[in-house]
Design a protein around this motif. Structure first.
Motif, PDB file in Angstrom:
ATOM      1  N   PHE A  22      25.817  15.246  -8.565  1.00 54.99           N
ATOM      2  CA  PHE A  22      24.707  15.099  -7.620  1.00 54.99           C
ATOM      3  C   PHE A  22      24.862  13.805  -6.815  1.00 54.99           C
ATOM      4  O   PHE A  22      24.623  13.792  -5.602  1.00 54.99           O
ATOM      5  N   ASP A  23      25.245  12.722  -7.472  1.00 58.05           N
ATOM      6  CA  ASP A  23      25.428  11.446  -6.779  1.00 58.05           C
ATOM      7  C   ASP A  23      26.529  11.539  -5.733  1.00 58.05           C
ATOM      8  O   ASP A  23      26.395  10.999  -4.628  1.00 58.05           O
ATOM      9  N   ARG A  24      27.629  12.201  -6.078  1.00 60.15           N
ATOM     10  CA  ARG A  24      28.746  12.351  -5.142  1.00 60.15           C
ATOM     11  C   ARG A  24      28.336  13.169  -3.925  1.00 60.15           C
ATOM     12  O   ARG A  24      28.876  12.985  -2.840  1.00 60.15           O
ATOM     13  N   LEU A  25      27.423  14.095  -4.142  1.00 62.21           N
ATOM     14  CA  LEU A  25      26.994  14.994  -3.071  1.00 62.21           C
ATOM     15  C   LEU A  25      25.566  14.669  -2.646  1.00 62.21           C
ATOM     16  O   LEU A  25      24.743  15.555  -2.440  1.00 62.21           O
ATOM     17  N   SER A  26      25.290  13.396  -2.488  1.00 57.20           N
ATOM     18  CA  SER A  26      23.920  12.954  -2.221  1.00 57.20           C
ATOM     19  C   SER A  26      23.373  13.470  -0.892  1.00 57.20           C
ATOM     20  O   SER A  26      22.157  13.478  -0.696  1.00 57.20           O
ATOM     21  N   ASP A  27      24.240  13.923   0.003  1.00 59.15           N
ATOM     22  CA  ASP A  27      23.773  14.459   1.277  1.00 59.15           C
ATOM     23  C   ASP A  27      23.432  15.952   1.198  1.00 59.15           C
ATOM     24  O   ASP A  27      22.936  16.522   2.166  1.00 59.15           O
ATOM     25  N   VAL A  28      23.673  16.593   0.056  1.00 56.12           N
ATOM     26  CA  VAL A  28      23.349  18.013  -0.122  1.00 56.12           C
ATOM     27  C   VAL A  28      21.855  18.140  -0.384  1.00 56.12           C
ATOM     28  O   VAL A  28      21.300  17.419  -1.218  1.00 56.12           O
ATOM     29  N   SER A  29      21.208  19.075   0.313  1.00 57.96           N
ATOM     30  CA  SER A  29      19.756  19.205   0.171  1.00 57.96           C
ATOM     31  C   SER A  29      19.352  20.117  -0.982  1.00 57.96           C
ATOM     32  O   SER A  29      18.289  19.927  -1.573  1.00 57.96           O
ATOM     33  N   THR A  30      20.168  21.114  -1.307  1.00 58.56           N
ATOM     34  CA  THR A  30      19.810  22.074  -2.355  1.00 58.56           C
ATOM     35  C   THR A  30      21.057  22.480  -3.129  1.00 58.56           C
ATOM     36  O   THR A  30      22.092  22.773  -2.528  1.00 58.56           O
ATOM     37  N   PHE A  31      20.937  22.501  -4.446  1.00 56.53           N
ATOM     38  CA  PHE A  31      21.981  23.011  -5.328  1.00 56.53           C
ATOM     39  C   PHE A  31      21.458  24.303  -5.936  1.00 56.53           C
ATOM     40  O   PHE A  31      20.280  24.395  -6.271  1.00 56.53           O
TER      41      PHE A  31
END
Length: 148
Positions: free
Chosen positions: A103-112
Motif C-alpha cells: 500500500f505504501d509503495r502504491l500510495s497514489d492508488v485510490s482503490t485496491f
C-alpha cells in the motif's frame, strides 16, 4: 526481514510458496509447478504489474502481485491478483507487513480490490486489513460450454 520488488529471478521461490499455500487447506487446489509458473509469469508480464516479496533471513516468505488499472476518475485502482504467505510463517505478521508496504509503495492508488473466499482465514485477514465486500459488484462465473 526485507521487502523487495518482485523480480523475475524470484519466480521459482514465488512458485514454491504459491504451490505450498494453494495446494493445502483451505484452498485444496492441485497446482502443478509448470501451471503455477505460467500463471505467475503471466501476472508479472501484465501491463501495470506491481509486485513485492518479503524475505526472512534470505528466504522468500511472502509475495503479493497485482496490476494497476486506470479508472474513469483519472486515478488508478489496483487489482491484487495473488498474495500468499508460506504456510510455516502464517499468523506471524508477515502478510500484514507485506500488504502495508505494498500500500505504501502504491500510495497514489485510490482503490485496491481482490477476489477471495467469502469465509475463512483469507477473508478474515483481508477484513482486518480494511477490505470489505463490494457494495455494488459481485463476481459472476460461467463454465465454458462443452464443445461438440
Amino acid at each position: 526481514m526485507s521487502i523487495t520488488d518482485w523480480e523475475p529471478a524470484l519466480l521459482p521461490s514465488i512458485v514454491e510458496v504459491f504451490v505450498d499455500v494453494f495446494n493445502a487447506a483451505p484452498w485444496n487446489d492441485r497446482w502443478a509447478v509448470d501451471d503455477a509458473t505460467r500463471r505467475l509469469r503471466d501476472l508479472h508480464d501484465t501491463p501495470g504489474f506491481e509486485g513485492a516479496a518479503l524475505l526472512v533471513d534470505g528466504t522468500l516468505t511472502a509475495f503479493v502481485g497485482g496490476h494497476r488499472q486506470r479508472w474513469w476518475d483519472g486515478g488508478d485502482h489496483c487489482y491484487i491478483a495473488e498474495m500468499a504467505v508460506r504456510r510455516s510463517a502464517q499468523r506471524s505478521g508477515h502478510g500484514t507487513r507485506l500488504l502495508r508496504a505494498y500500500f505504501d509503495r502504491l500510495s497514489d492508488v485510490s482503490t485496491f480490490y481482490l477476489l477471495t473466499d467469502i469465509e475463512g482465514p483469507a477473508a478474515e485477514f483481508y477484513a482486518a486489513a480494511g477490505f470489505r465486500p463490494a457494495r455494488r459488484r459481485h463476481v459472476m462465473t460461467r463454465t465454458a460450454p462443452a464443445t461438440s
